[in-house]
Write a protein that holds these residues in place. Structure first.
Motif, PDB file in Angstrom:
ATOM      1  N   PHE A  97       4.866  -0.327 -14.163  1.00  0.00           N
ATOM      2  CA  PHE A  97       4.110  -0.403 -12.915  1.00  0.00           C
ATOM      3  C   PHE A  97       3.895  -1.839 -12.446  1.00  0.00           C
ATOM      4  CE2 PHE A  97       0.056  -0.615 -10.556  1.00  0.00           C
ATOM      5  CZ  PHE A  97       0.498   0.048  -9.424  1.00  0.00           C
ATOM      6  N   SER A 125       2.258  -3.209  -8.695  1.00  0.00           N
ATOM      7  CA  SER A 125       1.807  -2.768  -7.368  1.00  0.00           C
ATOM      8  C   SER A 125       2.673  -3.370  -6.265  1.00  0.00           C
ATOM      9  CB  SER A 125       0.340  -3.134  -7.158  1.00  0.00           C
ATOM     10  OG  SER A 125       0.152  -4.534  -7.213  1.00  0.00           O
ATOM     11  N   GLN A 126       3.223  -4.561  -6.534  1.00  0.00           N
ATOM     12  CA  GLN A 126       4.006  -5.241  -5.509  1.00  0.00           C
ATOM     13  C   GLN A 126       5.326  -4.513  -5.224  1.00  0.00           C
ATOM     14  OE1 GLN A 126       4.216  -9.362  -6.614  1.00  0.00           O
ATOM     15  NE2 GLN A 126       4.165 -10.054  -4.491  1.00  0.00           N
ATOM     16  N   THR A 148      -3.153   3.549 -10.474  1.00  0.00           N
ATOM     17  CA  THR A 148      -1.929   3.219  -9.748  1.00  0.00           C
ATOM     18  C   THR A 148      -2.164   3.240  -8.238  1.00  0.00           C
ATOM     19  OG1 THR A 148      -0.538   4.121 -11.493  1.00  0.00           O
ATOM     20  CG2 THR A 148       0.434   4.018  -9.304  1.00  0.00           C
ATOM     21  N   ALA A 176      -4.267   0.414  -6.674  1.00  0.00           N
ATOM     22  CA  ALA A 176      -3.621  -0.895  -6.638  1.00  0.00           C
ATOM     23  C   ALA A 176      -2.545  -0.947  -5.556  1.00  0.00           C
ATOM     24  CB  ALA A 176      -3.008  -1.215  -8.002  1.00  0.00           C
ATOM     25  N   GLY A 203      -4.103  -0.531  -0.971  1.00  0.00           N
ATOM     26  CA  GLY A 203      -4.511  -1.717  -0.207  1.00  0.00           C
ATOM     27  C   GLY A 203      -3.306  -2.528   0.246  1.00  0.00           C
ATOM     28  N   ARG A 204      -2.312  -2.637  -0.621  1.00  0.00           N
ATOM     29  CA  ARG A 204      -1.105  -3.388  -0.261  1.00  0.00           C
ATOM     30  C   ARG A 204      -0.381  -2.680   0.869  1.00  0.00           C
ATOM     31  NH1 ARG A 204       0.201  -6.965  -5.273  1.00  0.00           N
ATOM     32  NH2 ARG A 204       1.098  -8.208  -3.633  1.00  0.00           N
ATOM     33  N   ARG A 246       0.953  -4.068   4.489  1.00  0.00           N
ATOM     34  CA  ARG A 246       2.389  -4.003   4.805  1.00  0.00           C
ATOM     35  C   ARG A 246       2.675  -3.193   6.052  1.00  0.00           C
ATOM     36  NH1 ARG A 246       7.078  -5.074   1.836  1.00  0.00           N
ATOM     37  NH2 ARG A 246       6.466  -6.546   0.256  1.00  0.00           N
ATOM     38  N   ARG A 294       6.722  -8.862 -10.254  1.00  0.00           N
ATOM     39  CA  ARG A 294       6.710 -10.039 -11.122  1.00  0.00           C
ATOM     40  C   ARG A 294       5.876  -9.823 -12.379  1.00  0.00           C
ATOM     41  NH1 ARG A 294       4.907 -14.203  -6.677  1.00  0.00           N
ATOM     42  NH2 ARG A 294       5.364 -12.621  -5.126  1.00  0.00           N
ATOM     43  N   ILE A 295       5.389  -8.580 -12.563  1.00  0.00           N
ATOM     44  CA  ILE A 295       4.566  -8.288 -13.739  1.00  0.00           C
ATOM     45  C   ILE A 295       5.462  -7.759 -14.850  1.00  0.00           C
ATOM     46  CG2 ILE A 295       2.860  -6.621 -14.610  1.00  0.00           C
ATOM     47  CD1 ILE A 295       1.370  -7.037 -11.945  1.00  0.00           C
ATOM     48  N   ARG A 296       5.220  -8.233 -16.078  1.00  0.00           N
ATOM     49  CA  ARG A 296       6.018  -7.771 -17.214  1.00  0.00           C
ATOM     50  C   ARG A 296       5.137  -6.880 -18.096  1.00  0.00           C
ATOM     51  NH1 ARG A 296       6.765 -13.118 -16.191  1.00  0.00           N
ATOM     52  NH2 ARG A 296       5.566 -13.922 -17.952  1.00  0.00           N
ATOM     53  N   VAL A 297       5.336  -5.571 -17.981  1.00  0.00           N
ATOM     54  CA  VAL A 297       4.544  -4.637 -18.790  1.00  0.00           C
ATOM     55  C   VAL A 297       5.083  -4.668 -20.207  1.00  0.00           C
ATOM     56  CG1 VAL A 297       3.862  -2.232 -19.127  1.00  0.00           C
ATOM     57  CG2 VAL A 297       4.015  -3.168 -16.812  1.00  0.00           C
ATOM     58  N   LYS A 298       4.201  -4.925 -21.183  1.00  0.00           N
ATOM     59  CA  LYS A 298       4.635  -5.071 -22.568  1.00  0.00           C
ATOM     60  C   LYS A 298       4.395  -3.805 -23.370  1.00  0.00           C
ATOM     61  CE  LYS A 298       5.969  -9.217 -22.226  1.00  0.00           C
ATOM     62  NZ  LYS A 298       7.331  -9.622 -22.511  1.00  0.00           N
ATOM     63  N   ASP A 299       3.321  -3.120 -23.040  1.00  0.00           N
ATOM     64  CA  ASP A 299       2.938  -1.994 -23.887  1.00  0.00           C
ATOM     65  C   ASP A 299       1.966  -1.104 -23.114  1.00  0.00           C
ATOM     66  OD1 ASP A 299       2.744  -0.414 -26.098  1.00  0.00           O
ATOM     67  OD2 ASP A 299       1.403  -1.746 -27.222  1.00  0.00           O
ATOM     68  N   VAL A 300       1.999   0.180 -23.411  1.00  0.00           N
ATOM     69  CA  VAL A 300       1.013   1.096 -22.858  1.00  0.00           C
ATOM     70  C   VAL A 300       0.400   1.851 -24.022  1.00  0.00           C
ATOM     71  CG1 VAL A 300       0.632   3.090 -21.372  1.00  0.00           C
ATOM     72  CG2 VAL A 300       2.256   1.316 -20.683  1.00  0.00           C
TER      73      VAL A 300
END
Ligand SMILES: Cc1cc2nc3c(=O)[nH]c(=O)nc-3n(C[C@H](O)[C@H](O)[C@H](O)COP(=O)(O)OP(=O)(O)OC[C@H]3O[C@@H](n4cnc5c(N)ncnc54)[C@H](O)[C@@H]3O)c2cc1C
Ligand SMILES: Nc1ncnc2c1ncn2[C@@H]1O[C@H](COP(=O)(O)O)[C@@H](O)[C@H]1O
Lengths: 246, 320
Positions: B68, B70-71, B96, B99, B102-103, B107, B180-186
């Motif tokens: 995920f 949001s961008q 989800t 976030a 609003g964007r 847009r 640009r977010i790097r999800v590492k773990d959930v």
């Protein structure tokens, strides 16, 4: 480290909520106002901790009228270095986000902090909007934020768990419980807050796409139906036949 | 056209998505148009969304959407909304959806009302929508006047209705570059339904005296298939994990049934639970403030009442 913390002012948690006769305006008479808890306890404190560890400055920003200055001074007493007040009635989340983004656009903040939501209009909208205006990553409901050079590691609350993620500076983050521990301003903080800079900025114009039509109070509950403590079969029957929830 | 972003955490459509599509279908009917669902990433059984009212199901299957951001999500949803001339875009009011909504508003140059809990009314070209504000102490009605309108839908506000048929999923491609977010773990707690989605919640407070007594609460939750919650001091004293803390500073929930055991009903606690449909309170103090917010109450010692309640529910479950 240049950190921005967006603080809003909300009625005290225990305030009695009422509106004017035609339901168009919140009745502020006799209501005590506070800094929105998530902004104060988590966003502001974590920003101050990072500044203490890494140097730089924490700027507290409020979109609001001059009467909000007591709340803004409290942010300075807790540890913000300077404050900015955008002199406008924050009519909606979209309006507020526009003002914050216009101010932040040229200031090159490393992190823009917000609270996860305001406790009055409960929108959770401003953060995502600011991030979109500034074309920045947005991490919402973050319960942990650590920095290592240019890279931040965060935990974000999701339904039934947390997500662990990394992102490079700069970014926008909204703070939830866990990110920091509440700080009570001490005497020295309160004294120095009086001398810290509080700048007033004029708002930019904005066309409102959403307007509040009416506020009403929820219908009163019918009153509690008491069941004898030794008759739990009756409670189960009521939940099944009358309330129809099991 | 009404576009519904049907979110699919880790590839699975959940209740929130079915609620959003059910709601989207009803909004589309009000506007005399149809409801199109959009899924992102690899999604199991996306065709099912047809059963909840989507006339088309679009899937942008790029694997990058499975983490995920949001961008990138908002960029994709906005693209699809523009290309298909959506007049309303609906998301769930979840971690989800919040976030993203609003964007999307920025847009698409659109008005957003978040956490909506009922169907809109149509006023010419505008939509009027209601939501709960001041932590449940008031209801606000908003009007969106912009050509495109964004709504995020509160959980448990509508019941998913599977009255239609599955439709075949159309694969589409959208721009994916923005994240640009790097999800590492959930990390998720296995087993129980997460609190925001739970239909029945069994919650207990300081009246429990200590964590070693939670067995009866766990048992009650087990019998009802409920999720457990607690008051803030209980989480603060580490009697229960933090993710169970409900109320103003914890999680806000709106289950069909909320059973509060040994909780006084302080205003900050009520702020997170008073949108529950039915509230049952067990407290030995007849003056406990919670009784004022309750539908059903039992004045008595929880250590006697709860085991009896468990027996009564078991009996009920066995014969129903
Ligand atoms: C800004 C702020 C934010 C807050 N946020 C939250 C929040 O998000 N969530 C939250 O929960 N609280 C929150 N609080 C705290 C809140 O004000 C209360 O202090 C808290 O909810 C009390 O928890 P409790 O009901 O478990 O405990 P208590 O108030 O101690 O109540 C215990 C209850 O158990 C009953 N009891 C005792 N023994 C028995 C028995 N044997 N059988 C039956 N009943 C029994 C008692 O009669 C009493 O009513 C917040 C406070 C502040 C100031
Ligand atoms: N008037 C305001 N001035 C500054 N920041 C604000 C204002 N209103 C909201 N915010 C910030 O936006 C966050 C989310 O607000 P909301 O989207 O209204 O729930 C708050 O926790 C604040 O950090």
């Amino acid at each position: 480290m240049k950190l921005l913390v967006c603080i809003s002012q909300t009625p005290d948690t225990t305030a009695k909520v009422s509106f004017n006769a035609d339901g168009t305006e919140f009745n502020a008479a006799g209501v005590q106002f506070i800094m929105n808890p998530y902004d104060e306890w988590y966003a502001l404190v974590r920003a101050c901790e990072l500044r203490e560890a890494l140097g730089g400055a924490v700027v507290a920003l409020n979109v609001g009228p001059a009467s909000n200055e007591t709340t803004i001074r409290k942010a300075l007493a807790i540890g913000a270095d300077e404050a900015v007040r955008i002199n406008a009635e924050p009519k909606s989340a979209a309006y507020t986000a526009k003002q914050i983004a216009e101010y932040a656009r040229n200031e090159k903040f490393d992190i823009i902090f917000l609270g996860k939501e305001t406790i009055d209009y409960n929108g959770s909208e401003v953060g995502a909007m600011v991030a979109e205006y500034l074309d920045l990553p947005y991490i919402s409901y973050a319960s942990k934020l650590d920095l290592n050079g240019n890279v931040a590691t965060l935990e974000r609350d999701i339904e039934g768990g947390v997500e662990v993620l990394e992102v490079d500076l700069p970014f926008v983050v909204s703070a939830a419980k866990g990110m920091a521990e509440q700080r009570i301003p001490n005497m020295r903080g309160i004294m120095t807050a009086r001398t810290k800079p509080l700048k007033e900025v004029q708002p930019v114009s904005f066309d409102e796409p959403v307007k509040a039509v009416r506020f009403t109070l929820p219908p009163a509950k019918a009153g509690v139906k008491l069941v004898e403590p030794d008759n739990m079969d009756e409670l189960v029957r009521l939940l099944h036949e009358e309330a129809k929830v099991i | 056209m009404v576009l519904v972003f049907a979110e699919s955490p880790r590839g699975n459509l959940k209740k929130a998505a079915f609620e959003a599509v059910t709601y989207g279908k009803k909004v589309a009917e009000l506007l005399g148009t149809d409801c199109v669902a959009l899924t992102l990433g690899t999604v199991k059984d996306a065709a099912e969304l047809g059963r909840y009212g989507a006339s088309r199901v679009l899937n942008a299957g790029d694997a990058s959407f499975e983490k995920f951001d949001s961008q990138s999500h908002a960029a994709a949803i906005a693209d699809v909304a523009k290309n298909n001339g959506a007049s309303v875009v609906i998301t769930s009011h979840t971690s989800t959806g919040k976030a993203v909504a609003g964007r999307l508003a920025i847009r698409l140059n659109a008005g957003l009302v978040s956490g909506v809990n009922s169907l809109p009314s149509v006023e010419g070209g505008a939509l009027r929508l209601k939501k709960s504000v001041f932590s449940g102490k008031a209801i606000a009605e908003y009007e969106i006047n912009s050509p495109v309108k964004i709504i995020s839908l509160m959980g448990n506000a509508v019941k998913p209705e599977a009255t239609g048929n599955p439709v075949s999923v159309e694969n589409i491609s959208v721009s994916t570059g923005a994240g640009r977010i790097r999800v590492k773990d959930v990390k998720t707690q296995e087993g129980r339904v997460p609190l925001p989605e739970a239909e029945i919640v069994v919650s207990a407070g300081r009246g429990m005296k200590g964590p070693e007594h939670w067995g009866i609460v766990e048992e009650l939750a087990e019998i009802l298939g409920a999720t457990t919650a607690c008051s803030r001091p209980v989480a603060d004293s580490h009697w229960r994990p933090h993710h169970e803390h409900v109320g103003q500073t914890g999680i806000a929930i709106r289950p069909n049934l909320y059973i509060a055991i040994g909780i006084s009903g302080a205003i900050q606690h009520l702020a997170g639970v008073n949108n529950s449909k039915v509230i049952v309170v067990v407290n030995k103090d007849p003056e406990a403030p919670f009784f004022k917010a309750a539908d059903y109450g039992v004045v008595g010692d929880l250590f006697e009442v709860v085991p009896r309640l468990n027996e009564a529910f078991k009996k009920f479950k066995a014969s129903n």
